[in-house]
Design a protein around this motif. Structure first.
Motif, PDB file in Angstrom:
ATOM      1  N   PRO A 254     -24.658   4.567 -23.507  1.00 31.44           N
ATOM      2  CA  PRO A 254     -24.470   3.484 -24.481  1.00 31.44           C
ATOM      3  C   PRO A 254     -22.997   3.141 -24.682  1.00 31.44           C
ATOM      4  O   PRO A 254     -22.134   4.014 -24.575  1.00 31.44           O
ATOM      5  CB  PRO A 254     -25.061   4.044 -25.773  1.00 31.44           C
ATOM      6  CG  PRO A 254     -25.624   5.373 -25.462  1.00 31.44           C
ATOM      7  CD  PRO A 254     -25.148   5.794 -24.117  1.00 31.44           C
ATOM      8  N   SER A 255     -22.728   1.873 -24.987  1.00 34.29           N
ATOM      9  CA  SER A 255     -21.350   1.449 -25.236  1.00 34.29           C
ATOM     10  C   SER A 255     -21.002   1.481 -26.720  1.00 34.29           C
ATOM     11  O   SER A 255     -19.845   1.343 -27.082  1.00 34.29           O
ATOM     12  CB  SER A 255     -21.133   0.035 -24.693  1.00 34.29           C
ATOM     13  OG  SER A 255     -21.986  -0.871 -25.371  1.00 34.29           O
ATOM     14  N   HIS A 256     -21.996   1.630 -27.582  1.00 42.62           N
ATOM     15  CA  HIS A 256     -21.736   1.624 -29.026  1.00 42.62           C
ATOM     16  C   HIS A 256     -20.770   2.768 -29.370  1.00 42.62           C
ATOM     17  O   HIS A 256     -20.996   3.907 -28.980  1.00 42.62           O
ATOM     18  CB  HIS A 256     -23.054   1.808 -29.778  1.00 42.62           C
ATOM     19  CG  HIS A 256     -22.968   1.499 -31.228  1.00 42.62           C
ATOM     20  ND1 HIS A 256     -22.252   2.268 -32.111  1.00 42.62           N
ATOM     21  CD2 HIS A 256     -23.499   0.487 -31.955  1.00 42.62           C
ATOM     22  CE1 HIS A 256     -22.363   1.750 -33.327  1.00 42.62           C
ATOM     23  NE2 HIS A 256     -23.113   0.672 -33.253  1.00 42.62           N
ATOM     24  N   PRO A 257     -19.685   2.465 -30.116  1.00 42.87           N
ATOM     25  CA  PRO A 257     -18.677   3.509 -30.356  1.00 42.87           C
ATOM     26  C   PRO A 257     -19.223   4.746 -31.081  1.00 42.87           C
ATOM     27  O   PRO A 257     -18.807   5.865 -30.765  1.00 42.87           O
ATOM     28  CB  PRO A 257     -17.604   2.806 -31.205  1.00 42.87           C
ATOM     29  CG  PRO A 257     -18.153   1.476 -31.576  1.00 42.87           C
ATOM     30  CD  PRO A 257     -19.277   1.158 -30.644  1.00 42.87           C
ATOM     31  N   ILE A 258     -20.152   4.569 -32.003  1.00 41.95           N
ATOM     32  CA  ILE A 258     -20.691   5.739 -32.723  1.00 41.95           C
ATOM     33  C   ILE A 258     -21.557   6.574 -31.779  1.00 41.95           C
ATOM     34  O   ILE A 258     -21.458   7.801 -31.734  1.00 41.95           O
ATOM     35  CB  ILE A 258     -21.506   5.298 -33.955  1.00 41.95           C
ATOM     36  CG1 ILE A 258     -20.591   4.548 -34.933  1.00 41.95           C
ATOM     37  CG2 ILE A 258     -22.150   6.506 -34.645  1.00 41.95           C
ATOM     38  CD1 ILE A 258     -21.347   3.802 -36.004  1.00 41.95           C
ATOM     39  N   ALA A 259     -22.412   5.883 -31.001  1.00 40.77           N
ATOM     40  CA  ALA A 259     -23.250   6.604 -30.034  1.00 40.77           C
ATOM     41  C   ALA A 259     -22.359   7.359 -29.057  1.00 40.77           C
ATOM     42  O   ALA A 259     -22.618   8.527 -28.727  1.00 40.77           O
ATOM     43  CB  ALA A 259     -24.153   5.617 -29.295  1.00 40.77           C
TER      44      ALA A 259
END
Ligand code: AMP
Ligand code: MG
Length: 343
Positions: A120-125
């Motif tokens: 995933p690219s989502h910063p939190i993920a």
């Protein structure tokens, strides 16, 4: 079970969540597609807990999530085609299916010798995966049969009391689950359309086969490529019918139907006059010319209809199949159980 809600994705929240994952617990976390329900992808017990929390049949395989492209080596038998796809689209909304290595338990793959991998690219993920230092098996964080969650509120509705923690990271960007491709030697097959489009995949890889069940009703005697594909997905409570006709014919049909309180209308912003669009049984999905916005709003809309007790059926225009529109088409036609009415 007491579910800890991290209302802010602070560094300490992510560290605590990573520790929960490492010790066998379940954490729901935001990604750029939909919220995921994560557990240790090396631990058969964690996989069993995921299936139990979702009420999902255990032969429907999970996707493992890792932080870096090279992490795939530890869990999959990679190929040059994997690196070609990974270097172009990862991190991002794409999942690649490859032969699994022994460390990935069959509980995670639904008994298959292949495993699905995503970055995933989502910063939190990304931070969560980097800190957890394990592959995180994660399906969408909804109860089985419900639309995938695109906000933390959706996850709270479905999962509060069933898992160890939820990280609230706001709305998901894309709102539809990842594109899934299977790699077989030099061949690529699209198994599920998403925000990485078929057009983009063909530009990079040349020929890309498309699994027919993406757009067509499987035959009675159909043997699915993956066990999960036999299950009905994305099913709202009300019966959905998709309208296939000219813009004017569809508008006329919706304009008539809007007066019936028990019919939910799912349409584009500019399809109905404003006085009708503001009716409580109408939900709009943005401009018809902007399928990215439609994708972003789709699952929240289906959930909102689930909460309208009086709505027993839903009418929506049959979407276009171009770009991310194919993902919208696929989710809606499955929500409709392939009920398309020609008008
Ligand atoms: P979800 O995690 O809810 O987005 O669903 C994951 C989907 O990925 C499943 O429904 C499967 O169809 C697909 N999937 C996961 N692993 C595999 C695999 N090894 N082979 C084929 N499909 C897979
Ligand atoms: Mg799902």
């Amino acid at each position: 079970m007491n579910t800890k809600l991290f209302t802010e994705p602070t560094e300490t929240a992510v560290t605590e969540a990573a520790e929960i994952l490492r010790s066998g617990g379940l954490v729901a976390f935001p990604t750029e597609t939909v919220y995921g329900l994560g557990g240790n992808g090396l631990d058969p017990d964690a996989a069993r807990k995921i299936y139990a929390a979702k009420g999902r049949p255990s032969d429907n395989p999970l996707i493992i999530h890792v932080a870096e492209i090279a992490d795939a080596e530890r869990y999959c038998i990679t190929s040059p085609l994997y690196y070609k796809i990974a270097e172009h689209f990862m991190p991002g909304p794409i999942t690649v299916i490859m032969p699994k290595r022994d460390c990935i338990p069959y509980e995670v793959t639904g008994g298959l010798d292949t495993v699905a991998l995503r970055i995933p690219s989502h910063p939190i993920a990304h931070r969560l995966l980097a800190e957890a230092k394990i592959p995180v098996a994660a399906p969408s964080a909804n109860l089985s049969g419900r639309p995938s969650p695109t906000t933390a509120a959706h996850v709270i509705t479905d999962m509060m009391g069933r898992i160890n923690a939820i990280i609230d990271g706001g709305d998901c960007d894309f709102g539809v689950e990842s594109t899934i491709v299977k790699i077989d030697g030099k061949h690529v097959t699209l198994l599920r359309p998403g925000a990485v489009t078929l057009e983009e995949l063909r530009e990079l890889c040349g020929e890309v086969a498309v699994d027919p069940t993406i757009t067509e009703k499987p035959a009675e005697n159909f043997i699915p490529l993956a066990p999960g594909m036999k299950y009905r997905h994305y099913a709202p409570r009300a019966h959905v019918t998709l309208l296939d006709g000219s813009h004017d014919a569809v508008t006329a049909c919706l304009t008539e139907a809007v007066n019936h309180e028990d019919i939910g209308i799912l349409c584009y912003d500019d399809m109905l006059p404003e006085a009708l669009t503001s009716r409580s049984n109408v939900i709009t999905l943005g401009k018809e010319s902007d399928p990215t916005e439609t994708a972003h709003k789709l699952f929240a809309a289906l959930r909102a209809f689930d909460d309208m007790q009086q709505v027993t059926s839903i009418l929506a225009p049959l979407p276009d199949k171009k770009g991310i529109g194919l993902a919208v088409y696929n989710r809606l036609i499955k929500a409709a159980g392939f009920d398309v009415k020609k008008i």
